[in-house]
Structures are given as C-alpha cells and as structure tokens.
Design an enzyme around this catalytic site. Structure first.
Site, mmCIF file in Angstrom:
data_model
loop_
_atom_site.group_PDB
_atom_site.id
_atom_site.type_symbol
_atom_site.label_atom_id
_atom_site.label_comp_id
_atom_site.label_asym_id
_atom_site.label_seq_id
_atom_site.Cartn_x
_atom_site.Cartn_y
_atom_site.Cartn_z
ATOM 1 N N PRO A 151 40.428 34.055 40.147
ATOM 2 C CA PRO A 151 40.019 34.580 38.837
ATOM 3 C C PRO A 151 41.160 35.306 38.125
ATOM 4 O O PRO A 151 42.276 35.385 38.644
ATOM 5 C CB PRO A 151 38.923 35.570 39.223
ATOM 6 C CG PRO A 151 39.409 36.145 40.518
ATOM 7 C CD PRO A 151 40.177 35.048 41.220
ATOM 8 N N TRP A 152 40.866 35.879 36.963
ATOM 9 C CA TRP A 152 41.901 36.475 36.122
ATOM 10 C C TRP A 152 42.058 37.976 36.307
ATOM 11 O O TRP A 152 42.940 38.581 35.711
ATOM 12 C CB TRP A 152 41.616 36.195 34.643
ATOM 13 C CG TRP A 152 40.176 36.412 34.232
ATOM 14 C CD1 TRP A 152 39.244 35.441 34.023
ATOM 15 C CD2 TRP A 152 39.508 37.660 34.015
ATOM 16 N NE1 TRP A 152 38.033 36.008 33.687
ATOM 17 C CE2 TRP A 152 38.166 37.374 33.678
ATOM 18 C CE3 TRP A 152 39.892 39.012 34.079
ATOM 19 C CZ2 TRP A 152 37.210 38.359 33.396
ATOM 20 C CZ3 TRP A 152 38.949 40.000 33.803
ATOM 21 C CH2 TRP A 152 37.625 39.666 33.473
ATOM 22 N N PRO A 177 44.964 28.867 39.741
ATOM 23 C CA PRO A 177 44.675 30.205 39.223
ATOM 24 C C PRO A 177 43.820 30.099 37.958
ATOM 25 O O PRO A 177 43.669 29.005 37.412
ATOM 26 C CB PRO A 177 46.070 30.746 38.874
ATOM 27 C CG PRO A 177 46.895 29.536 38.593
ATOM 28 C CD PRO A 177 46.324 28.406 39.406
ATOM 29 N N SER A 178 43.311 31.220 37.502
ATOM 30 C CA SER A 178 42.602 31.192 36.211
ATOM 31 C C SER A 178 43.568 30.717 35.146
ATOM 32 O O SER A 178 44.733 31.128 35.105
ATOM 33 C CB SER A 178 42.091 32.586 35.856
ATOM 34 O OG SER A 178 41.715 32.596 34.495
ATOM 35 N N GLU A 179 43.070 29.877 34.253
ATOM 36 C CA GLU A 179 43.912 29.345 33.183
ATOM 37 C C GLU A 179 44.381 30.453 32.237
ATOM 38 O O GLU A 179 45.339 30.278 31.488
ATOM 39 C CB GLU A 179 43.173 28.240 32.417
ATOM 40 C CG GLU A 179 41.841 28.638 31.771
ATOM 41 C CD GLU A 179 40.649 28.584 32.735
ATOM 42 O OE1 GLU A 179 40.813 28.849 33.942
ATOM 43 O OE2 GLU A 179 39.533 28.285 32.254
ATOM 44 N N SER A 230 32.990 34.115 39.658
ATOM 45 C CA SER A 230 31.617 34.540 39.377
ATOM 46 C C SER A 230 30.620 33.822 40.294
ATOM 47 O O SER A 230 30.884 32.728 40.798
ATOM 48 C CB SER A 230 31.289 34.231 37.920
ATOM 49 O OG SER A 230 31.386 32.838 37.703
ATOM 50 N N ALA A 232 27.865 32.456 39.357
ATOM 51 C CA ALA A 232 27.375 31.221 38.726
ATOM 52 C C ALA A 232 28.293 30.045 39.062
ATOM 53 O O ALA A 232 27.825 28.965 39.455
ATOM 54 C CB ALA A 232 27.292 31.415 37.213
ATOM 55 N N GLU A 251 33.961 34.273 47.386
ATOM 56 C CA GLU A 251 34.030 35.705 47.053
ATOM 57 C C GLU A 251 33.527 35.823 45.632
ATOM 58 O O GLU A 251 34.238 35.447 44.695
ATOM 59 C CB GLU A 251 35.488 36.202 47.128
ATOM 60 C CG GLU A 251 36.111 36.141 48.502
ATOM 61 C CD GLU A 251 35.640 37.263 49.411
ATOM 62 O OE1 GLU A 251 34.861 38.130 48.968
ATOM 63 O OE2 GLU A 251 36.044 37.259 50.579
ATOM 64 N N CYS A 285 35.541 43.451 41.039
ATOM 65 C CA CYS A 285 34.256 43.058 41.623
ATOM 66 C C CYS A 285 33.635 44.176 42.453
ATOM 67 O O CYS A 285 32.438 44.147 42.722
ATOM 68 C CB CYS A 285 34.443 41.794 42.451
ATOM 69 S SG CYS A 285 35.828 41.937 43.574
ATOM 70 N N GLU A 385 26.119 41.666 36.292
ATOM 71 C CA GLU A 385 27.529 42.056 36.322
ATOM 72 C C GLU A 385 28.059 42.106 34.884
ATOM 73 O O GLU A 385 28.022 41.097 34.174
ATOM 74 C CB GLU A 385 28.315 41.036 37.147
ATOM 75 C CG GLU A 385 29.705 41.525 37.461
ATOM 76 C CD GLU A 385 30.500 40.549 38.324
ATOM 77 O OE1 GLU A 385 30.374 39.333 38.120
ATOM 78 O OE2 GLU A 385 31.252 41.031 39.181
HETATM 79 P P1 NAD Z 1 34.926 32.495 36.812
HETATM 80 O O1 NAD Z 1 33.900 32.181 37.835
HETATM 81 O O2 NAD Z 1 34.608 32.226 35.400
HETATM 82 O O3 NAD Z 1 36.271 31.698 37.106
HETATM 83 C C1 NAD Z 1 36.932 31.804 38.347
HETATM 84 C C2 NAD Z 1 37.800 30.586 38.544
HETATM 85 O O4 NAD Z 1 36.962 29.444 38.649
HETATM 86 C C3 NAD Z 1 38.776 30.301 37.407
HETATM 87 O O5 NAD Z 1 39.998 29.859 37.963
HETATM 88 C C4 NAD Z 1 38.084 29.186 36.644
HETATM 89 O O6 NAD Z 1 38.986 28.350 35.935
HETATM 90 C C5 NAD Z 1 37.434 28.430 37.780
HETATM 91 N N1 NAD Z 1 36.297 27.596 37.386
HETATM 92 C C6 NAD Z 1 35.428 27.771 36.364
HETATM 93 N N2 NAD Z 1 34.540 26.757 36.325
HETATM 94 C C7 NAD Z 1 34.844 25.932 37.347
HETATM 95 C C8 NAD Z 1 34.296 24.696 37.812
HETATM 96 N N3 NAD Z 1 33.246 24.111 37.222
HETATM 97 N N4 NAD Z 1 34.870 24.113 38.884
HETATM 98 C C9 NAD Z 1 35.924 24.680 39.506
HETATM 99 N N5 NAD Z 1 36.497 25.826 39.096
HETATM 100 C C10 NAD Z 1 35.956 26.462 38.029
HETATM 101 O O7 NAD Z 1 35.334 34.005 37.064
HETATM 102 P P2 NAD Z 1 36.360 34.881 36.232
HETATM 103 O O8 NAD Z 1 35.676 35.220 34.938
HETATM 104 O O9 NAD Z 1 37.696 34.266 36.226
HETATM 105 O O10 NAD Z 1 36.463 36.199 37.148
HETATM 106 C C11 NAD Z 1 35.522 37.196 37.151
HETATM 107 C C12 NAD Z 1 34.532 37.009 38.289
HETATM 108 O O11 NAD Z 1 35.230 36.993 39.538
HETATM 109 C C13 NAD Z 1 33.562 38.159 38.392
HETATM 110 O O12 NAD Z 1 32.279 37.643 38.637
HETATM 111 C C14 NAD Z 1 34.062 38.933 39.611
HETATM 112 O O13 NAD Z 1 33.097 39.706 40.278
HETATM 113 C C15 NAD Z 1 34.569 37.847 40.473
HETATM 114 N N6 NAD Z 1 35.518 38.363 41.454
HETATM 115 C C16 NAD Z 1 35.100 38.469 42.762
HETATM 116 C C17 NAD Z 1 35.957 38.986 43.723
HETATM 117 C C18 NAD Z 1 35.527 39.105 45.147
HETATM 118 O O14 NAD Z 1 36.383 39.337 45.989
HETATM 119 N N7 NAD Z 1 34.259 38.929 45.471
HETATM 120 C C19 NAD Z 1 37.244 39.387 43.363
HETATM 121 C C20 NAD Z 1 37.639 39.263 42.027
HETATM 122 C C21 NAD Z 1 36.761 38.738 41.082
#
Ligand code: NAD
Length: 497
Positions: A151-152, A177-179, A230, A232, A251, A285, A385
C-alpha cells in the site's frame, strides 16, 4: 531527487519503462504533478516473474551466510542513501520529513539488518527416531517466486516487510507497490542490486491494482501472494489466488481500540492517544481510532486530547517543524472529511479539528487532527476504517463493558490498554482479539516482534522470525534404517505368503 528517467519498473537488475497506461503522480501536499509514470501491463509482469523464476535456483542455493552478507551490504547501501529516501518518501506521501527521517528510513534499515541475521537462524526440529526403524528430519525450504502487493501509507517500510523475509529464506520476489508511491520501493531494489544481490531476486513493477496486481496474483509461476492493503481488496485477492491454489498472506485494515481504565495516568494516555491517532496522518493500520474511557476519567481525557490536538502543527511536510503533513491524496482527504461531516450531521460533537486548513495549505490534501465524541458505537465513524487523523471517544462503566466495546468491530490488528493495575493489563492482553496489544503505549514496533491481524485484519505475520512460516515450506524427510526387503509394518497392507 531521483528522476526515474529510465522508467518505473525494475526487472532483472535494471530500470525500464512500463508498456501500460500513463499516469501523473501528484504531490499531495502541493497538488502539483511531480512526474509521469508508465505503468506495467500484464506482459511486463510476465517478464518480472520470468526474471524471478530464473534467479530462484541460484539464490535459493546460496548458503544462509552468503544471503546474509548480501543483505548486510543492502542495509549499508540504504543507510548511505537515507536522506534521499526520506525526501522522496515525503514527496510521494505528504508525510512529515521528521516521520520519514526518524521512523520510515531507519526502521527499514533496521529491518534489513534484522533479516540479514535471521537468514542464518532458520531452525527446524532436531533429527530423531519417531517411528520404528526410521530417522526423521525437517528441511525448511524456500517456496519459489513470491508476488507481493503493498500500500501507499509506508511505502518503503512495506517494501521491506514484504521483500526481506522472502529473500532471507531464499525466495525471489516481484513486488507491486502502490501506483501512488513507487519511488522508494524502486530505490530499495536498485540498492539491492548495488549491494550484490543477484539480478532477478528483487523485481518491482509499478502498475495499477486491476492490471499489474491481478496479473501478479493470477500468474501460474507465482507460488504465493503476500498482500498488505484494505480488507475489501484482500478479499478479492484471496478469491483470485484460489484459481491457482496459491498460498496467501493478508495484512489488512485495522480499527484499533484505545482502552483507558479509571486508574490510568490521564496525561500519559492523552499523549499516547494524540500520537497514536495522528501518526502518519492516521494512515496507519494500527493507529488509535476508537478511545473508550472509563467514566471517571472521560472529561479530563477528552479535554486534554482536544487541547493537545489543537496545538499540533499542520503544514508543509518538508519543514522539520511540521508535525502533520498532508494526507495521501485530495480524494482520500475528502473521504476522511465525509466521515466527520456525516457524524456531525448525526449529532456527534467535534471537540478538535473537523476541517481542512485553509490559507497556504488550501491546495494540499491536509486535514486537522480531529476528536469526535457522542457518535454511536454502531455508527460508521466508529465501525469503519477512516485512515485519517480522526479519533472517536466514548465512555464505558465496567471493565467487562470496556473490553466488549474494544472487540466490537470486524477488525483485530492492534489495540492498547491504559492502566496501572496488573490484573487489568493481563486481562486486556488476553481478552482483546488483536495481533498486538500494547499496555500503556500505542504504536511502537520492533523488527524482532511479529505484526499481523486477527479477524478481518487478515492472517500471517510480517517481521520477526514468525514471518518465515509464510515464506517457507516445511518438508519431512524420513530415512529408513531397516534393511529388510519386506518391512514389518507392510504386513498390515500385504503379507508375503
Ligand atoms: P488498497 O487495498 O486500495 O491497495 C493496496 C494495494 O493493492 C495497492 O498496491 C493497489 O494497487 C493494489 N490493488 C488494488 N486493487 C487490486 C486488485 N484488484 N488486484 C490486485 N491488487 C490490487 O489499500 P491502500 O489504500 O493502498 O492502503 C491502505 C490500506 O492498507 C488500509 O486499509 C490499511 O489498513 C491497510 N494496511 C494494512 C497494514 C497491515 O499491516 N495490516 C499495513 C499498512 C496498510
């Protein structure tokens, strides 16, 4: 600052341009487009996986000592580039330069050093005779090409958490990584190459979730998906990974409770709550999001938290005096503001913040530290969240009620309990369903200790030697010491007549 003029993909030891769509990367603190990024498409992901697959035989057969030596060189390389990494992390995310310099970069360097040591400590059961006439032993083996998605919010640290246990155990990896924040993950891979980690061991593909992410999760040559993001998206990943029966490590989101019992040190709890709630703009998180305060301390605690929040310096993230920089994007800031606005409309009281700052900061994705009371336990601001600098506070009466409230969301990543009573500390540690419970603190992490969720926060561990459970296969080898052509146990199956 690094220009990534050769592209935002790092495959088989060198940079290259993606062949997918083009996007602008916006600096969230200024609203300006900082650079143009060409994303990876599915063919780029294929190339990265092929490079990781080709590198696996060589890397997995290196001795643990050799892998460790290369990783120690990586720690030194990252340390050398720490100022550049901190600056870039702040430019990508909007987080304060103090956070990048004092938390993200040194935390990552420490993690590299830890896993360099841990690479040499992969133990199994001692060999032994558990069945008649046979000696059993355990081999702990790397599993192959890992596909990781991060994530970012802490781009560099998350790259480390994903890459390090995987390669320490002898795997090779493709990280998406996150875009929004690819830069420091790319420098991580570049530094690894400079440190002598062979080409193809660490590959980074910058791209969108639906294109590069899905191509990685569904790729037949990727044996495991490790995802931080996330809940979802985590659910989708798990369903996609089922198509090729991949191992998954998730995670996911969090909604950490912050439980203040009536014997707590109010001043310590108030400081802990502010630091825990606004760290990284609340985009953490494990951030403190729901404070529950036993009735006798409720007024004193909320008044002090509001006072401390009002004094937080929100501003230019590159200024060392700034406490709180911007959030990750304008869209995300609007999402955070939406939660607070709807709670206000439903009758909650906003005791601090509750708005974006204007003036010089109006062009950036800023939001003030915000304290909310009077929201219902089952309302969205308490249950979902938010991922912003927003803390809700609710009172409770009995200890039973406090613990029940702490457990009353779908999440279970982290929690804290504030008390000077030993029995309450022990009870909260046992009864709060979360992967981490702090007592009289909230947030500190160390490389030696595991991080991971319960319930909808996912499963599997990052950091610590526990993470090796995700990234290794445990193989039983049994060698017969019975030289007879027909062994006695075989009589159960067939008797030689
Ligand atoms: P996100 O779920 O939107 O995206 C995370 C990653 O998944 C990004 O790299 C994104 O490009 C990728 N992604 C999105 N859709 C996808 C798909 N259909 N297939 C494959 N990859 C896909 O999350 P975010 O907004 O980048 O980060 C915030 C979230 O991360 C929050 O929910 C936070 O709690 C969670 N987080 C959890 C932890 C932990 O250790 N549990 C740590 C940091 C962040």
């Amino acid at each position: 600052m690094h220009q990534f003029s050769e592209g935002h993909l790092f495959i088989n030891g060198s940079y290259r341009q993606g062949r997918g769509e083009e996007a602008k990367r916006i600096n969230p603190a200024t609203g300006n487009a900082d650079e143009t990024v060409r994303y990876a498409d599915a063919a780029d992901v294929d190339d990265a996986v092929a490079a990781a697959k080709a590198a696996f035989a060589g890397w997995s057969r290196r001795t643990p000592g050799e892998r460790s030596e290369a990783m120690l060189a990586l720690a030194a390389e990252l340390d050398k580039r720490s100022a550049e990494l901190a600056e870039l992390e702040t430019a990508q995310t909007g987080k304060s330069i103090r956070m990048s310099t004092e938390f993200d970069v040194p935390g990552t360097v420490d993690n590299v050093s830890f896993f360099a040591g841990a690479a040499r400590q992969l133990h199994g059961l001692a060999a032994g005779e558990y069945g008649a006439g046979g000696t059993s032993m355990i081999r702990r083996e790397p599993i192959g090409v890992i596909g990781s998605i991060s994530p970012w919010n802490y781009p560099l640290q998350m790259a480390g958490w994903k890459i390090l246990p995987a390669i320490a155990a002898g795997n090779t990896i493709v990280l998406k990584p996150s875009e929004l924040t690819p830069g420091t993950s790319l420098i991580f891979a570049e530094a690894a190459a400079a440190a002598g980690i062979p080409d193809g061991v660490i590959n980074v593909v910058t791209g969108s979730g639906p294109v590069a992410g899905e191509a990685l999760v569904t790729h037949p040559d990727v044996v495991m998906t490790s995802f931080t993001g996330s809940t979802a998206v985590g659910r989708k990943i798990m369903a996609m990974a089922a198509q090729t029966a991949k191992r998954v490590h998730l995670e996911l989101g969090g909604k950490a409770p912050f439980l203040v019992f009536d014997d707590a040190d109010v001043e310590a709890a108030a400081h802990g709550a502010v630091a825990g709630a606004i760290i990284n703009g609340g985009q953490d998180c494990t951030a403190a999001t729901r404070a529950y305060v036993q009735a006798p301390l409720f007024e004193a605690f909320t008044a002090r938290v509001a006072e401390l929040m009002d004094a937080v310096v929100v501003g230019d993230p590159t200024d060392p005096d700034t406490d709180l920089g911007s959030l990750i994007s304008h869209a995300h800031r609007d999402k955070v503001a939406g939660f607070v606005d709807r709670a206000r409309e439903a009758g909650a009281r906003i005791l601090a913040g509750g708005a974006a700052p204007g003036g010089d900061l109006a062009a950036g994705a800023f939001y003030r530290p915000t304290l909310v009371t009077g929201a219902a336990q089952d309302s969205e601001i308490v249950q979902d969240e938010i991922f912003g600098p927003v803390l809700t506070v609710l009172p409770f009466d009995s200890d039973d009620e406090g613990i029940a409230l702490a457990n009353d969301t779908p999440y279970g990543l982290a929690a804290s309990a504030w008390t000077r009573d030993l029995n309450r500390s022990l009870r909260a540690s046992e009864e709060i369903a979360a992967g981490c419970v702090w007592v009289n603190d909230h947030i500190p992490i160390v490389s030696e200790m595991p991080h991971g969720g319960y319930k909808a926060s996912g499963f599997g561990k990052d950091m610590s030697v526990y993470s090796f459970e995700e990234y290794t296969n445990v193989k039983h080898v049994m060698m017969s010491r019975d030289a007879a052509a027909h062994k006695e146990w075989q009589d159960t199956v067939f008797k030689e007549r």
